[in-house]
Write a protein that holds these residues in place. Sequence first.
Motif, PDB file in Angstrom:
ATOM      1  N   ILE A  34     -20.761  88.558  62.696  1.00  0.00           N
ATOM      2  CA  ILE A  34     -21.375  88.404  61.373  1.00  0.00           C
ATOM      3  C   ILE A  34     -22.051  89.693  60.927  1.00  0.00           C
ATOM      4  N   LEU A  35     -22.855  90.284  61.807  1.00  0.00           N
ATOM      5  CA  LEU A  35     -23.626  91.470  61.442  1.00  0.00           C
ATOM      6  C   LEU A  35     -22.711  92.649  61.111  1.00  0.00           C
ATOM      7  N   ILE A  36     -21.757  92.932  62.004  1.00  0.00           N
ATOM      8  CA  ILE A  36     -20.867  94.080  61.788  1.00  0.00           C
ATOM      9  C   ILE A  36     -19.981  93.850  60.567  1.00  0.00           C
ATOM     10  N   GLY A  37     -19.425  92.633  60.462  1.00  0.00           N
ATOM     11  CA  GLY A  37     -18.562  92.339  59.321  1.00  0.00           C
ATOM     12  C   GLY A  37     -19.304  92.388  58.000  1.00  0.00           C
ATOM     13  N   ALA A  38     -20.514  91.814  57.963  1.00  0.00           N
ATOM     14  CA  ALA A  38     -21.292  91.800  56.721  1.00  0.00           C
ATOM     15  C   ALA A  38     -21.685  93.211  56.297  1.00  0.00           C
ATOM     16  N   ARG A  39     -22.050  94.032  57.263  1.00  0.00           N
ATOM     17  CA  ARG A  39     -22.445  95.405  56.943  1.00  0.00           C
ATOM     18  C   ARG A  39     -21.257  96.219  56.437  1.00  0.00           C
ATOM     19  N   LEU A  40     -20.147  96.166  57.163  1.00  0.00           N
ATOM     20  CA  LEU A  40     -18.971  96.925  56.751  1.00  0.00           C
ATOM     21  C   LEU A  40     -18.436  96.406  55.412  1.00  0.00           C
ATOM     22  N   GLY A  41     -18.501  95.089  55.218  1.00  0.00           N
ATOM     23  CA  GLY A  41     -18.031  94.512  53.961  1.00  0.00           C
ATOM     24  C   GLY A  41     -18.800  95.051  52.771  1.00  0.00           C
ATOM     25  N   HIS A  42     -20.121  95.135  52.895  1.00  0.00           N
ATOM     26  CA  HIS A  42     -20.929  95.664  51.793  1.00  0.00           C
ATOM     27  C   HIS A  42     -20.617  97.141  51.543  1.00  0.00           C
ATOM     28  N   CYS A  43     -20.572  97.925  52.610  1.00  0.00           N
ATOM     29  CA  CYS A  43     -20.385  99.373  52.457  1.00  0.00           C
ATOM     30  C   CYS A  43     -19.009  99.710  51.902  1.00  0.00           C
ATOM     31  N   ILE A  44     -17.981  98.998  52.346  1.00  0.00           N
ATOM     32  CA  ILE A  44     -16.614  99.316  51.938  1.00  0.00           C
ATOM     33  C   ILE A  44     -16.299  98.787  50.550  1.00  0.00           C
ATOM     34  N   PHE A  45     -16.734  97.564  50.237  1.00  0.00           N
ATOM     35  CA  PHE A  45     -16.351  96.944  48.971  1.00  0.00           C
ATOM     36  C   PHE A  45     -17.323  97.220  47.823  1.00  0.00           C
ATOM     37  N   TYR A  46     -18.604  97.423  48.142  1.00  0.00           N
ATOM     38  CA  TYR A  46     -19.591  97.553  47.073  1.00  0.00           C
ATOM     39  C   TYR A  46     -20.111  98.980  46.878  1.00  0.00           C
ATOM     40  N   GLN A  47     -20.193  99.775  47.948  1.00  0.00           N
ATOM     41  CA  GLN A  47     -20.720 101.140  47.806  1.00  0.00           C
ATOM     42  C   GLN A  47     -19.893 102.165  48.584  1.00  0.00           C
ATOM     43  N   PRO A  48     -18.587 102.155  48.426  1.00  0.00           N
ATOM     44  CA  PRO A  48     -17.768 103.125  49.177  1.00  0.00           C
ATOM     45  C   PRO A  48     -18.059 104.570  48.774  1.00  0.00           C
ATOM     46  N   ASP A  49     -18.464 104.780  47.509  1.00  0.00           N
ATOM     47  CA  ASP A  49     -18.732 106.134  47.041  1.00  0.00           C
ATOM     48  C   ASP A  49     -19.931 106.752  47.751  1.00  0.00           C
ATOM     49  N   TYR A  50     -20.819 105.916  48.294  1.00  0.00           N
ATOM     50  CA  TYR A  50     -21.987 106.432  49.017  1.00  0.00           C
ATOM     51  C   TYR A  50     -21.737 106.501  50.522  1.00  0.00           C
ATOM     52  N   PHE A  51     -21.249 105.411  51.085  1.00  0.00           N
ATOM     53  CA  PHE A  51     -21.160 105.320  52.541  1.00  0.00           C
ATOM     54  C   PHE A  51     -19.923 105.987  53.134  1.00  0.00           C
ATOM     55  N   LEU A  52     -18.876 106.175  52.350  1.00  0.00           N
ATOM     56  CA  LEU A  52     -17.624 106.701  52.902  1.00  0.00           C
ATOM     57  C   LEU A  52     -17.312 108.122  52.472  1.00  0.00           C
ATOM     58  N   THR A  53     -18.254 108.766  51.808  1.00  0.00           N
ATOM     59  CA  THR A  53     -17.967 110.108  51.294  1.00  0.00           C
ATOM     60  C   THR A  53     -18.851 111.196  51.897  1.00  0.00           C
ATOM     61  N   SER A  54     -19.708 110.834  52.843  1.00  0.00           N
ATOM     62  CA  SER A  54     -20.571 111.849  53.462  1.00  0.00           C
ATOM     63  C   SER A  54     -20.934 111.422  54.871  1.00  0.00           C
ATOM     64  N   GLY A  55     -21.292 112.411  55.679  1.00  0.00           N
ATOM     65  CA  GLY A  55     -21.716 112.111  57.040  1.00  0.00           C
ATOM     66  C   GLY A  55     -22.985 111.295  57.064  1.00  0.00           C
ATOM     67  N   ARG A  56     -23.918 111.574  56.135  1.00  0.00           N
ATOM     68  CA  ARG A  56     -25.172 110.817  56.065  1.00  0.00           C
ATOM     69  C   ARG A  56     -24.899 109.358  55.735  1.00  0.00           C
ATOM     70  N   GLY A  57     -24.001 109.122  54.766  1.00  0.00           N
ATOM     71  CA  GLY A  57     -23.658 107.749  54.410  1.00  0.00           C
ATOM     72  C   GLY A  57     -23.002 107.012  55.548  1.00  0.00           C
ATOM     73  N   PHE A  58     -22.139 107.685  56.290  1.00  0.00           N
ATOM     74  CA  PHE A  58     -21.450 107.044  57.411  1.00  0.00           C
ATOM     75  C   PHE A  58     -22.445 106.648  58.497  1.00  0.00           C
ATOM     76  N   ILE A  59     -23.429 107.519  58.767  1.00  0.00           N
ATOM     77  CA  ILE A  59     -24.454 107.204  59.768  1.00  0.00           C
ATOM     78  C   ILE A  59     -25.289 106.009  59.307  1.00  0.00           C
ATOM     79  N   GLU A  60     -25.665 105.990  58.023  1.00  0.00           N
ATOM     80  CA  GLU A  60     -26.467 104.884  57.500  1.00  0.00           C
ATOM     81  C   GLU A  60     -25.683 103.579  57.472  1.00  0.00           C
ATOM     82  N   MET A  61     -24.365 103.670  57.362  1.00  0.00           N
ATOM     83  CA  MET A  61     -23.538 102.469  57.417  1.00  0.00           C
ATOM     84  C   MET A  61     -23.611 101.816  58.790  1.00  0.00           C
ATOM     85  N   LEU A  62     -23.680 102.631  59.831  1.00  0.00           N
ATOM     86  CA  LEU A  62     -23.644 102.110  61.195  1.00  0.00           C
ATOM     87  C   LEU A  62     -25.032 101.821  61.767  1.00  0.00           C
TER      88      LEU A  62
END
Length: 292
Positions: free
Chosen positions: A66-94
Amino acid sequence: MDTLLYIVWNPSIEAFYIGPLAFRWYSLCWLVGLLLAYLVVKWLYKDQKLPDEKFDPLFIYCFLGILIGARLGHCIFYQPDYFLTSGRGFIEMLLPIHIDQYGAWHMTGYQGLASHGGTAGLILALLLYVRRWKVPTWQVLDNIAIATGITACFIRLGNLMNSEIIGRVITTVADDAPWYAFWFQKVDPTPAFRHPGQLYEAIAYALLFVIMIIIYKADRAKSNPTTQTTKLGTGFYFGLCLFYIFLFRFFIEYTKEVQESFEEGMLFDMGQLLSVPFVLIGGYYMLRAVKR
């Protein structure tokens, strides 16, 4: 002006402190929801005479899924421009942190969890569990589905305590505000009366849990005590859970504010688009179970 026509909502996000540690309502609601689901599934395993050693690891699989899926779901579907475009965003995603402009790390918890991702993560975790522990797949999925409503209810209550995922404005005139309107003061410094979408969902999911228990007990009562229930293990409860939750979620989105700016002007928002596959999957497995 009749202030009884609406509810002024401005609770503290912290429930209590122990020394310097703050315990937030949102986290407590998650924990209570998971604890109640744990107790319900434990009762179901006992009622179905499944061994304790097969139940014990189940909670870890569910929690992480639940935790991993819910977190990745939010980052990928709702804020990909923040979490998937920089090293800082990727760290904050995890990690449950925020890195400020000076590079300093601040513990924030996971701010952003998506129920669609959590559902997908849970299903994947359960498939890994049944493969490892040799438990009938559909029996496990049905058991988890029976308990899901109570957890979903408390998660939405946590959103309510955080004044997040708020509803659309019904009126800005207090005299015309309906009795169910909320004024979320953390969001609207000046009076604006909104749908309490989180509360609508919490009530709907609590009702789902009651319906599931009633069906399970009725089905159990009319079956041979030495056998499984008629519906359990067919995918009926699993299908009903997905169909009910995400069909309700599709329509309740019409009362909510959009969560991200890119959803403005869309015919269907991201929550609705992500709900459709789950509704179809749930409907399929319900019909499949009934035909059996």
